[in-house]
Design a protein around this motif. Structure first.
Motif, PDB file in Angstrom:
ATOM      1  N   GLY A   1      55.064  34.597  42.579  1.00  0.00           N
ATOM      2  CA  GLY A   1      54.448  34.191  41.318  1.00  0.00           C
ATOM      3  C   GLY A   1      52.968  33.907  41.378  1.00  0.00           C
ATOM      4  N   SER A   2      52.347  34.004  42.570  1.00  0.00           N
ATOM      5  CA  SER A   2      50.935  33.633  42.688  1.00  0.00           C
ATOM      6  C   SER A   2      50.010  34.636  42.003  1.00  0.00           C
ATOM      7  CB  SER A   2      50.548  33.454  44.160  1.00  0.00           C
ATOM      8  OG  SER A   2      50.866  34.592  44.922  1.00  0.00           O
ATOM      9  N   TRP A   3      50.329  35.932  42.094  1.00  0.00           N
ATOM     10  CA  TRP A   3      49.493  36.926  41.425  1.00  0.00           C
ATOM     11  C   TRP A   3      49.630  36.850  39.904  1.00  0.00           C
ATOM     12  CZ3 TRP A   3      45.312  39.595  41.764  1.00  0.00           C
ATOM     13  CH2 TRP A   3      45.090  40.716  40.952  1.00  0.00           C
ATOM     14  N   PRO A   4      50.830  36.817  39.347  1.00  0.00           N
ATOM     15  CA  PRO A   4      50.952  36.632  37.889  1.00  0.00           C
ATOM     16  C   PRO A   4      50.261  35.352  37.398  1.00  0.00           C
ATOM     17  CG  PRO A   4      53.045  37.341  38.800  1.00  0.00           C
ATOM     18  CD  PRO A   4      52.167  37.041  39.963  1.00  0.00           C
ATOM     19  N   ALA A   5      50.360  34.274  38.189  1.00  0.00           N
ATOM     20  CA  ALA A   5      49.725  33.014  37.790  1.00  0.00           C
ATOM     21  C   ALA A   5      48.205  33.154  37.773  1.00  0.00           C
ATOM     22  CB  ALA A   5      50.143  31.897  38.745  1.00  0.00           C
ATOM     23  N   LEU A   6      47.673  33.893  38.731  1.00  0.00           N
ATOM     24  CA  LEU A   6      46.222  34.096  38.782  1.00  0.00           C
ATOM     25  C   LEU A   6      45.754  34.871  37.551  1.00  0.00           C
ATOM     26  CD1 LEU A   6      44.151  35.011  41.887  1.00  0.00           C
ATOM     27  CD2 LEU A   6      43.756  36.248  39.766  1.00  0.00           C
ATOM     28  N   LEU A   7      46.494  35.927  37.208  1.00  0.00           N
ATOM     29  CA  LEU A   7      46.132  36.706  36.021  1.00  0.00           C
ATOM     30  C   LEU A   7      46.177  35.840  34.761  1.00  0.00           C
ATOM     31  CD1 LEU A   7      48.062  40.060  36.639  1.00  0.00           C
ATOM     32  CD2 LEU A   7      45.632  39.612  37.006  1.00  0.00           C
ATOM     33  N   LYS A   8      47.213  35.041  34.644  1.00  0.00           N
ATOM     34  CA  LYS A   8      47.366  34.176  33.475  1.00  0.00           C
ATOM     35  C   LYS A   8      46.215  33.178  33.372  1.00  0.00           C
ATOM     36  CE  LYS A   8      50.679  31.111  31.180  1.00  0.00           C
ATOM     37  NZ  LYS A   8      52.019  30.452  31.266  1.00  0.00           N
ATOM     38  N   SER A   9      45.764  32.649  34.526  1.00  0.00           N
ATOM     39  CA  SER A   9      44.674  31.672  34.523  1.00  0.00           C
ATOM     40  C   SER A   9      43.372  32.278  34.029  1.00  0.00           C
ATOM     41  CB  SER A   9      44.472  31.102  35.925  1.00  0.00           C
ATOM     42  OG  SER A   9      43.903  32.059  36.799  1.00  0.00           O
ATOM     43  N   LYS A  10      43.255  33.612  34.128  1.00  0.00           N
ATOM     44  CA  LYS A  10      42.047  34.296  33.686  1.00  0.00           C
ATOM     45  C   LYS A  10      42.205  34.960  32.326  1.00  0.00           C
ATOM     46  CE  LYS A  10      40.288  35.150  38.333  1.00  0.00           C
ATOM     47  NZ  LYS A  10      39.007  34.482  38.136  1.00  0.00           N
TER      48      LYS A  10
ATOM     49  N   GLY B   1      23.984  40.639  42.585  1.00  0.00           N
ATOM     50  CA  GLY B   1      24.277  40.570  44.014  1.00  0.00           C
ATOM     51  C   GLY B   1      25.405  39.630  44.380  1.00  0.00           C
ATOM     52  N   ARG B   2      25.902  38.884  43.424  1.00  0.00           N
ATOM     53  CA  ARG B   2      27.046  37.992  43.656  1.00  0.00           C
ATOM     54  C   ARG B   2      28.292  38.677  43.096  1.00  0.00           C
ATOM     55  NH1 ARG B   2      29.715  34.235  40.525  1.00  0.00           N
ATOM     56  NH2 ARG B   2      30.806  32.591  41.669  1.00  0.00           N
ATOM     57  N   TYR B   3      29.238  38.963  43.981  1.00  0.00           N
ATOM     58  CA  TYR B   3      30.412  39.722  43.582  1.00  0.00           C
ATOM     59  C   TYR B   3      31.561  38.797  43.211  1.00  0.00           C
ATOM     60  CZ  TYR B   3      28.039  43.890  45.232  1.00  0.00           C
ATOM     61  OH  TYR B   3      27.143  44.907  45.393  1.00  0.00           O
ATOM     62  N   GLU B   4      32.244  39.168  42.142  1.00  0.00           N
ATOM     63  CA  GLU B   4      33.427  38.448  41.698  1.00  0.00           C
ATOM     64  C   GLU B   4      34.370  39.437  41.026  1.00  0.00           C
ATOM     65  OE1 GLU B   4      31.998  35.500  39.004  1.00  0.00           O
ATOM     66  OE2 GLU B   4      31.028  36.937  37.673  1.00  0.00           O
ATOM     67  N   GLY B   5      35.519  38.962  40.583  1.00  0.00           N
ATOM     68  CA  GLY B   5      36.467  39.834  39.910  1.00  0.00           C
ATOM     69  C   GLY B   5      37.833  39.801  40.570  1.00  0.00           C
ATOM     70  N   LEU B   6      38.773  40.572  40.019  1.00  0.00           N
ATOM     71  CA  LEU B   6      40.160  40.531  40.477  1.00  0.00           C
ATOM     72  C   LEU B   6      40.332  41.013  41.913  1.00  0.00           C
ATOM     73  CD1 LEU B   6      42.201  41.744  37.362  1.00  0.00           C
ATOM     74  CD2 LEU B   6      41.937  39.418  38.237  1.00  0.00           C
ATOM     75  N   THR B   7      39.492  41.933  42.364  1.00  0.00           N
ATOM     76  CA  THR B   7      39.598  42.379  43.751  1.00  0.00           C
ATOM     77  C   THR B   7      39.337  41.226  44.706  1.00  0.00           C
ATOM     78  OG1 THR B   7      39.003  44.689  43.281  1.00  0.00           O
ATOM     79  CG2 THR B   7      38.590  43.890  45.508  1.00  0.00           C
ATOM     80  N   LEU B   8      38.307  40.448  44.441  1.00  0.00           N
ATOM     81  CA  LEU B   8      37.997  39.316  45.310  1.00  0.00           C
ATOM     82  C   LEU B   8      39.036  38.208  45.177  1.00  0.00           C
ATOM     83  CD1 LEU B   8      35.044  40.725  44.503  1.00  0.00           C
ATOM     84  CD2 LEU B   8      34.308  38.987  46.125  1.00  0.00           C
ATOM     85  N   ASP B   9      39.586  38.040  43.973  1.00  0.00           N
ATOM     86  CA  ASP B   9      40.676  37.075  43.795  1.00  0.00           C
ATOM     87  C   ASP B   9      41.906  37.498  44.590  1.00  0.00           C
ATOM     88  OD1 ASP B   9      39.109  35.614  42.009  1.00  0.00           O
ATOM     89  OD2 ASP B   9      39.827  36.740  40.276  1.00  0.00           O
ATOM     90  N   PHE B  10      42.192  38.788  44.575  1.00  0.00           N
ATOM     91  CA  PHE B  10      43.328  39.343  45.312  1.00  0.00           C
ATOM     92  C   PHE B  10      43.146  39.129  46.813  1.00  0.00           C
ATOM     93  CE2 PHE B  10      45.358  43.305  47.118  1.00  0.00           C
ATOM     94  CZ  PHE B  10      46.662  42.920  46.897  1.00  0.00           C
TER      95      PHE B  10
END
Length: 251
Positions: free
Chosen positions: A235-244, A37-46
């Protein structure tokens, strides 16, 4: 008088309530992950990134399911859905597509004791295949109809981990898994890496963007593209992907 009016308009604009945009998402790792019931993932990061970068819109996540996603958009429960392909059951009359900014692939996975080499994946009929409920697969012509399923022994479930485990435990011949998620799974279960054979030829390659409802969306395709460009170019989206530890895929 004109100066006073300007100040009033400026003040109103500065304090104007942001326009709410509801973003649908269903279980689709690594984009949406439902942890009890706790949602996470790239969609929520986006979504979080978009909300930090501007204040004209407020993006809000709305959970749906893979089978209900079409109805929920049509009913207005949400207006856009991220990391989705128009070819996955959407009609031209219902949605428009933003620019593409993610790419992916789904592959076949089999147990090495049954699959000695890549020829195992040449013929899928006669083999037990695990897939996800509501997903669209290349070998079925991106259709979920009974006609497309005819001749195939496919069992649809609601758990990717369970589908992979079914192959590892030899309870199924093949599972169809998103390559990105398979990498995540194997990083958590390294002992399974030597037990499976992954197809070199993918079931499908896909391009992902944001689908925008034609009827009720408060944001246009042009505006969505502008925001996507914003998080890509700064660069914020590429940086987020790299952090994960997730690569910027190019197909």
């Amino acid at each position: 008088m004109k100066f006073t009016l300007f100040l009033l308009l400026f003040s109103f604009s500065a304090w104007a309530k942001p326009v709410e945009v509801h973003v649908g998402g269903y279980e689709f790792p690594p984009y949406v992950i439902n942890s009890s019931g706790r949602y996470e993932g790239l969609t929520l990061d986006f979504i979080s990134l978009l909300n930090k970068k501007q204040n004209k819109y407020k993006f809000i996540f709305v959970p749906t399911t893979s089978t209900r996603r079409y109805h929920d958009m049509k009913s207005g429960r949400y207006q856009i859905i991220a990391f989705e392909s128009k070819s996955w059951g959407w009609g031209n009359e219902q949605v428009e597509t933003s620019k593409i900014f993610r790419f992916g692939a789904e592959v076949f996975v089999a147990n090495k004791e049954r699959a000695k080499d890549q020829s195992f994946f040449n013929e899928l009929k006669g083999k037990t295949i695990k897939g996800m409920q509501g997903y669209h697969y290349g070998f079925l012509g991106l259709s979920t109809s009974n006609k497309a399923l005819k001749g195939f022994n496919v069992e649809f479930t609601n758990t990717l981990d369970g589908n992979i485990r079914s192959v590892v435990m030899k309870r199924a011949d093949i599972a169809v898994i998103a390559k990105e998620y398979l990498d995540i799974y194997l990083s958590k279960h390294p002992d399974d890496r030597d037990k499976i054979l992954v197809s070199k030829k993918p079931d499908q390659l896909y391009e992902l963007g944001v689908l925008i409802g034609k009827e009720k969306s408060p944001i246009s395709v042009a505006e969505m593209n502008r925001l996507i460009d914003l998080v890509l170019t700064d660069g914020s989206w590429p940086a987020l992907l790299k952090s994960k530890g997730i690569s910027e895929q190019r197909l």
